[in-house]
Write an enzyme that holds these catalytic residues in place. Structure first.
Site, PDB file in Angstrom:
ATOM      1  N   LYS A  20      40.926 -23.405 -18.442  1.00 45.09           N
ATOM      2  CA  LYS A  20      41.273 -23.413 -17.021  1.00 45.09           C
ATOM      3  C   LYS A  20      40.163 -22.776 -16.181  1.00 45.09           C
ATOM      4  O   LYS A  20      40.274 -22.671 -14.966  1.00 45.09           O
ATOM      5  CB  LYS A  20      42.585 -22.672 -16.805  1.00 45.09           C
ATOM      6  CG  LYS A  20      43.785 -23.365 -17.475  1.00 45.09           C
ATOM      7  CD  LYS A  20      45.075 -22.737 -17.059  1.00 45.09           C
ATOM      8  CE  LYS A  20      46.220 -23.066 -17.988  1.00 45.09           C
ATOM      9  NZ  LYS A  20      46.730 -24.427 -17.847  1.00 45.09           N
TER      10      LYS A  20
ATOM     11  N   ASP B 245      50.318 -12.519 -18.098  1.00 46.42           N
ATOM     12  CA  ASP B 245      49.860 -13.878 -18.372  1.00 46.42           C
ATOM     13  C   ASP B 245      48.835 -14.208 -17.287  1.00 46.42           C
ATOM     14  O   ASP B 245      49.197 -14.483 -16.140  1.00 46.42           O
ATOM     15  CB  ASP B 245      51.064 -14.825 -18.335  1.00 46.42           C
ATOM     16  CG  ASP B 245      50.652 -16.297 -18.363  1.00 46.42           C
ATOM     17  OD1 ASP B 245      49.445 -16.592 -18.261  1.00 46.42           O
ATOM     18  OD2 ASP B 245      51.544 -17.154 -18.470  1.00 46.42           O
TER      19      ASP B 245
ATOM     20  N   GLN C  17      46.423 -18.356 -14.959  1.00 44.81           N
ATOM     21  CA  GLN C  17      46.084 -18.943 -13.656  1.00 44.81           C
ATOM     22  C   GLN C  17      45.365 -17.965 -12.727  1.00 44.81           C
ATOM     23  O   GLN C  17      45.030 -18.339 -11.613  1.00 44.81           O
ATOM     24  CB  GLN C  17      47.351 -19.459 -12.948  1.00 44.81           C
ATOM     25  CG  GLN C  17      48.086 -20.557 -13.685  1.00 44.81           C
ATOM     26  CD  GLN C  17      47.335 -21.889 -13.694  1.00 44.81           C
ATOM     27  OE1 GLN C  17      46.356 -22.084 -12.971  1.00 44.81           O
ATOM     28  NE2 GLN C  17      47.794 -22.804 -14.522  1.00 44.81           N
TER      29      GLN C  17
ATOM     30  N   HIS D  49      55.873 -19.439 -17.063  1.00 43.94           N
ATOM     31  CA  HIS D  49      55.538 -20.642 -17.844  1.00 43.94           C
ATOM     32  C   HIS D  49      56.249 -20.530 -19.193  1.00 43.94           C
ATOM     33  O   HIS D  49      56.486 -19.414 -19.682  1.00 43.94           O
ATOM     34  CB  HIS D  49      54.015 -20.642 -18.041  1.00 43.94           C
ATOM     35  CG  HIS D  49      53.453 -21.850 -18.725  1.00 43.94           C
ATOM     36  ND1 HIS D  49      53.489 -22.006 -20.088  1.00 43.94           N
ATOM     37  CD2 HIS D  49      52.828 -22.948 -18.237  1.00 43.94           C
ATOM     38  CE1 HIS D  49      52.905 -23.157 -20.405  1.00 43.94           C
ATOM     39  NE2 HIS D  49      52.493 -23.750 -19.302  1.00 43.94           N
TER      40      HIS D  49
ATOM     41  N   CYS E 168      55.976 -27.131 -17.287  1.00 41.70           N
ATOM     42  CA  CYS E 168      56.289 -26.124 -18.316  1.00 41.70           C
ATOM     43  C   CYS E 168      56.963 -24.899 -17.717  1.00 41.70           C
ATOM     44  O   CYS E 168      56.664 -23.761 -18.100  1.00 41.70           O
ATOM     45  CB  CYS E 168      55.043 -25.701 -19.093  1.00 41.70           C
ATOM     46  SG  CYS E 168      54.239 -27.057 -19.909  1.00 41.70           S
TER      47      CYS E 168
END
Ligand code: 7TS
Length: 409
Positions: free
Chosen positions: A224, A198, A201, A121, A364
């Protein structure tokens, strides 16, 4: 609890959009919030709104307890070893920028390497581009396999003894790929590099254990994972955080302030300059309680099932291309696709007329779009409140879209 019962716990889902019951398939952008989270925020503002860490009055103590209680919930949720390792931030973007600016600029020099992957991302690309530019380091990319996965051989071929930082997403917001970040961390460490994950998600959808992953930093976003926008966290190993300088200076983060010199509070507060995101943190704590009650294992299983169901149904639509791993066991509940000759924005517009919310665009991830050789895609992403019925509606609306556009052209 089945997904139909879970759905009822999210007030926003009980509405019609364009005359149709809402089918929300855009949770990778932001998830919806259950009533318990909305109520926790409301209770704070109605009952004990106060600043934290300063007053001795009753409301201030209650707000501080709730704010610090939320930190403990985040610690437990990702299995960090102490609350000193949990810094509240605005979200994944801020967390990654904090690592880049505080750790990266201080520990990377000219000729060193920073390694990321082609599927990142923008929030896990641009901070490293900036560090590379400012230090003279080289930014290197791990290539992707044909099916949108990362091979450990490619990681071994990219990471060298000059690598100082490896930063990779846990789960792709476009391909749905679940990356082997634990194994990548081991390779990074063999070369004396640190591993940044990261987790934007992954944290909402599967059980994260930062000690098991043995990553050095881990970034997450509350919005999220059923929590409000504007709150997230950065996990960092204590020995690293202790040696890092804050990137924001001012109230809350100081110990002693002199005319020309000041000292910082201990961890984690030295990284939380200014009045913190109190209501957001309390909302995040409530979201964690909610997700844990349902069970991350159940959520993960449900999403794997929905992904497999959707891939099977969607692959019957002629001219529809699904990107990412074909094996649904290798992916989370994100399905990115294109419908032959129809622009993804048109696909999303027609679906919206049927009350179905999907995202269209580059998500993104422009380098990944280049790798896929597309300018944009449509994306359906699932969460614990989605049902097989939602996917059936998506599929019939996609068939309608295809028929409509084949008549137009
Ligand atoms: N990393 C990944 C993997 C993401 O999916 C996102 C947001 C971010 C970082 C940034 O998170 P933020 O909370 O700081 O904004 N992804 C998306 C998306 O896929 N559609 O909208 C936002």
């Amino acid at each position: 609890m089945n997904p139909y019962e879970i759905r009822k716990l999210f007030p926003i889902l009980n509405q019609e959009v364009n005359g149709q019951p809402l089918v929300y398939l855009d949770s990778a952008a932001t998830s919806q919030k259950p009533a318990v989270v909305i109520e926790a925020i409301e209770q704070y503002y109605r009952g004990y709104n106060s600043n934290v860490h300063r007053g001795v009055h009753t409301l201030g103590t209650k707000a501080t307890d709730a704010y610090e209680g939320a930190r403990e919930k985040v610690r437990k949720f990702i299995n960090a070893s102490s609350i000193e390792e949990i810094i509240f931030t605005r979200g994944t973007t801020t967390s990654l920028n904090t690592v880049a600016r505080s750790y990266g600029l201080a520990n990377v020099q000219e000729g060193d390497e920073i390694v990321i992957s082609y599927m990142e991302h923008h929030s896990n690309i641009i901070p490293w581009q900036q560090v590379a530019k400012q230090t003279g380091a080289v930014l290197k990319y791990i290539p992707l396999q044909e099916d949108g996965t990362i091979s450990l051989d490619d990681v071994r071929a990219t990471v060298t003894n000059a690598t100082k930082i490896v930063s990779v997403m846990h789960v792709s917001n476009v391909l749905g790929t679940i990356n082997p970040v634990k194994e990548i961390a081991a390779i990074a460490h063999e070369h004396g590099a640190i591993m940044v994950v990261d987790g934007a998600q992954s944290t909402p959808h599967l059980k994260v254990d930062v000690q098991d992953l043995d990553c050095d930093f881990f970034a997450l976003s509350g919005h999220k994972m059923a929590a409000p926008t504007g709150i997230g966290a950065l996990y960092g190993k204590k020995e690293l955080l202790e040696n890092m300088e804050p990137i924001e200076f001012g109230g809350e983060m100081i110990d002693f302030v002199g005319l020309y010199e000041s000292t910082w509070k201990e961890l984690p507060w030295k990284f939380e300059g200014g009045t913190p995101i109190i209501a957001g943190a309390i909302g995040l704590g409530a979201a964690i309680d909610f997700l844990e009650e349902i069970g991350l294992d159940n959520i993960e299983r449900h999403e794997h099932h929905l992904a497999a169901y959707a891939m099977e149904k969607m692959s019957t639509i002629e001219g529809l291309t699904i990107y990412g791993p074909k094996d649904s066991a290798k992916r989370a509940g994100v399905i990115t696709f294109n419908l032959e000759d129809v622009h993804p924005h048109d696909v999303a517009t027609v679906l919206d007329a049927d009350g179905i919310a999907v995202r269209a665009g580059h998500h993104c991830a422009q380098p990944l779009m280049k790798w896929l050789d597309v300018s944009a895609t449509a994306r359906a992403s699932f969460y614990l409140y989605n049902t097989e019925e939602d996917i059936d509606k998506l599929v019939s609306s996609l068939i309608k879209t295809k028929e409509y556009f084949s008549n137009v052209f």
